[in-house]
Write an enzyme that holds these catalytic residues in place. Structure first.
Site, PDB file in Angstrom:
ATOM      1  N   ASP A 189       3.325   0.730  -8.733  1.00 23.85           N
ATOM      2  CA  ASP A 189       4.139   1.459  -9.721  1.00 23.85           C
ATOM      3  C   ASP A 189       5.518   0.794  -9.840  1.00 23.85           C
ATOM      4  O   ASP A 189       6.076   0.701 -10.932  1.00 23.85           O
ATOM      5  CB  ASP A 189       4.311   2.921  -9.286  1.00 23.85           C
ATOM      6  CG  ASP A 189       2.987   3.626  -9.063  1.00 23.85           C
ATOM      7  OD1 ASP A 189       2.518   4.315  -9.970  1.00 23.85           O
ATOM      8  OD2 ASP A 189       2.406   3.459  -7.968  1.00 23.85           O
ATOM      9  N   ASP A 236       3.544   7.456  -9.784  1.00 21.42           N
ATOM     10  CA  ASP A 236       3.593   8.000  -8.416  1.00 21.42           C
ATOM     11  C   ASP A 236       4.112   6.870  -7.513  1.00 21.42           C
ATOM     12  O   ASP A 236       3.381   6.287  -6.745  1.00 21.42           O
ATOM     13  CB  ASP A 236       2.220   8.526  -7.959  1.00 21.42           C
ATOM     14  CG  ASP A 236       1.114   7.477  -8.018  1.00 21.42           C
ATOM     15  OD1 ASP A 236       1.175   6.573  -8.884  1.00 21.42           O
ATOM     16  OD2 ASP A 236       0.191   7.537  -7.190  1.00 21.42           O
ATOM     17  N   HIS A 259      -2.733  -3.238 -10.293  1.00 16.77           N
ATOM     18  CA  HIS A 259      -3.222  -2.117 -11.099  1.00 16.77           C
ATOM     19  C   HIS A 259      -2.202  -1.672 -12.172  1.00 16.77           C
ATOM     20  O   HIS A 259      -2.475  -1.728 -13.367  1.00 16.77           O
ATOM     21  CB  HIS A 259      -3.482  -0.888 -10.216  1.00 16.77           C
ATOM     22  CG  HIS A 259      -4.429  -1.079  -9.082  1.00 16.77           C
ATOM     23  ND1 HIS A 259      -5.783  -1.267  -9.264  1.00 16.77           N
ATOM     24  CD2 HIS A 259      -4.231  -1.059  -7.738  1.00 16.77           C
ATOM     25  CE1 HIS A 259      -6.371  -1.352  -8.068  1.00 16.77           C
ATOM     26  NE2 HIS A 259      -5.454  -1.222  -7.131  1.00 16.77           N
ATOM     27  N   ASP A 260      -1.065  -1.161 -11.694  1.00 12.00           N
ATOM     28  CA  ASP A 260      -0.149  -0.464 -12.610  1.00 12.00           C
ATOM     29  C   ASP A 260       0.601  -1.395 -13.570  1.00 12.00           C
ATOM     30  O   ASP A 260       0.720  -1.082 -14.759  1.00 12.00           O
ATOM     31  CB  ASP A 260       0.818   0.411 -11.809  1.00 12.00           C
ATOM     32  CG  ASP A 260       0.073   1.509 -11.045  1.00 12.00           C
ATOM     33  OD1 ASP A 260      -1.138   1.673 -11.276  1.00 12.00           O
ATOM     34  OD2 ASP A 260       0.702   2.202 -10.228  1.00 12.00           O
TER      35      ASP A 260
END
Ligand code: BDR
Ligand code: CA
Length: 318
Positions: free
Chosen positions: A16, A11, A246-247
């Protein structure tokens, strides 16, 4: 050695975008496609952001597909204000990148995933770093893929720490807890890279300055994009000391599981109102063989070193 086939389901989103860069910078990886999801932005905007980031990084050969635009339990998706606050109105830190020269593929992201599993089987790795809606839809349509796919490593959930959108729920799981539950209680084996480890894996302006100093367009644009994200973390949670990777950590763990320590569990995802989005061990399956490896510790120094090596080399060339 044959290159590993990789699909990202994103997303896109600032972290990302870092996941794309990590995948492109890592050796021996064949990124065969990106599936767009909703979450940080609407699905169409996420797809456009993926195309823009790929062009910025010199990879106009990687197809981008659109997945589902909302969860199957809703008829639309409303973007949360906190997503705009953290990722910027445009999802990439209000940084202007040129309109992409290419278009989104016509085939649906869900069908692309199913076809890729049939084609590559155990040689295929999938890294979802948004809601699990696309993966759940693919398993529903073609249940055999749950046991055919080689590696699924997802960013989402929180086992040993609280959620980041509610006391229970991490953002990706919170978008579609039913889908996450369908995936985690299916026969599919996966590795969870949740807030337990991603909140320990931080980037600061010291690192983004190194990209800026490269003097390349990619280095400068990524420094601008990620500085926005770092500032948003300061505004929202300033005791952390940086922005959470995170990603890109999920991509790192997919390629090298030794970055994390995991525990083997069967997991469920709550979707009752009070604890919506909670990822927790399944007390109905305590004595059954397990299918989820939950990351609980991370070698953050080694990961950060690898992350900087891959991204800096990539930005140097673009
Ligand atoms: C996750 O939610 C999204 O906002 C981020 O891109 C990441 O995938 C963190 O909870
Ligand atoms: Ca994401």
């Amino acid at each position: 050695m044959a290159k590993r086939k990789l699909i990202l389901d994103l997303d896109t989103g600032i972290d990302d975008s870092l996941a794309i860069a990590y995948a492109l910078g890592a050796p021996d990886v064949d990124l065969i496609g990106i599936i767009g999801s909703y979450g940080n932005v609407l699905v169409e905007a996420g797809g456009q952001n993926s195309l823009k980031i790929l062009e910025l990084l010199g990879h106009t050969d990687i197809p981008v597909y659109l997945g589902e635009s909302h969860s199957s339990t809703s008829d639309h998706f409303d973007r949360m204000q906190v997503s705009a606050d953290i990722h910027g109105e445009n999802g990439i830190g209000q940084v202007d990148l040129p309109d992409p020269q290419r278009s989104i593929e016509k085939e649906s992201g869900v069908d692309f995933l199913i076809d890729a599993v049939h084609k590559y089987g155990k040689d295929l790795t999938l890294v979802p770093t948004g809601p699990m809606t696309n993966l759940a839809a693919a398993i529903k349509k073609a249940p055999e893929i749950a046991t055919e796919i080689g590696n699924v490593t997802f960013m989402g959930g929180a086992l040993t720490v609280p959620g980041n959108v509610t006391a229970y729920a991490e953002a990706n799981i919170n978008q579609d807890a039913e889908a996450a539950n369908a995936v985690l209680t299916s026969p599919l084996h996966s590795t969870m890279v949740g807030l337990d480890v991603t909140l320990r894996t931080l980037l600061t302006k010291k690192e983004t300055q190194q990209w800026r100093d490269l003097g390349t367009v990619a280095g400068e644009k990524f420094a601008d994009i990620v500085d926005y994200y770092i500032q948003a973390y300061v505004d929202v949670n300033d005791n952390l000391g940086g922005c959470a990777l995170h990603d890109p950590l999920a991509v790192g763990v997919a390629l090298d599981p030794s970055f994390v320590t995991t525990i083997d569990l069967n997991m469920v995802v709550n979707y009752n109102k009070e604890t919506y989005g909670r990822t927790i061990g399944d007390d109905n399956r305590l004595n059954e063989p397990t299918n989820v490896k939950v990351s609980v510790m991370v070698d953050k120094d080694r990961y950060l070193k690898t992350f900087m090596e891959y991204l800096t080399n990539l930005f140097k060339q673009n």
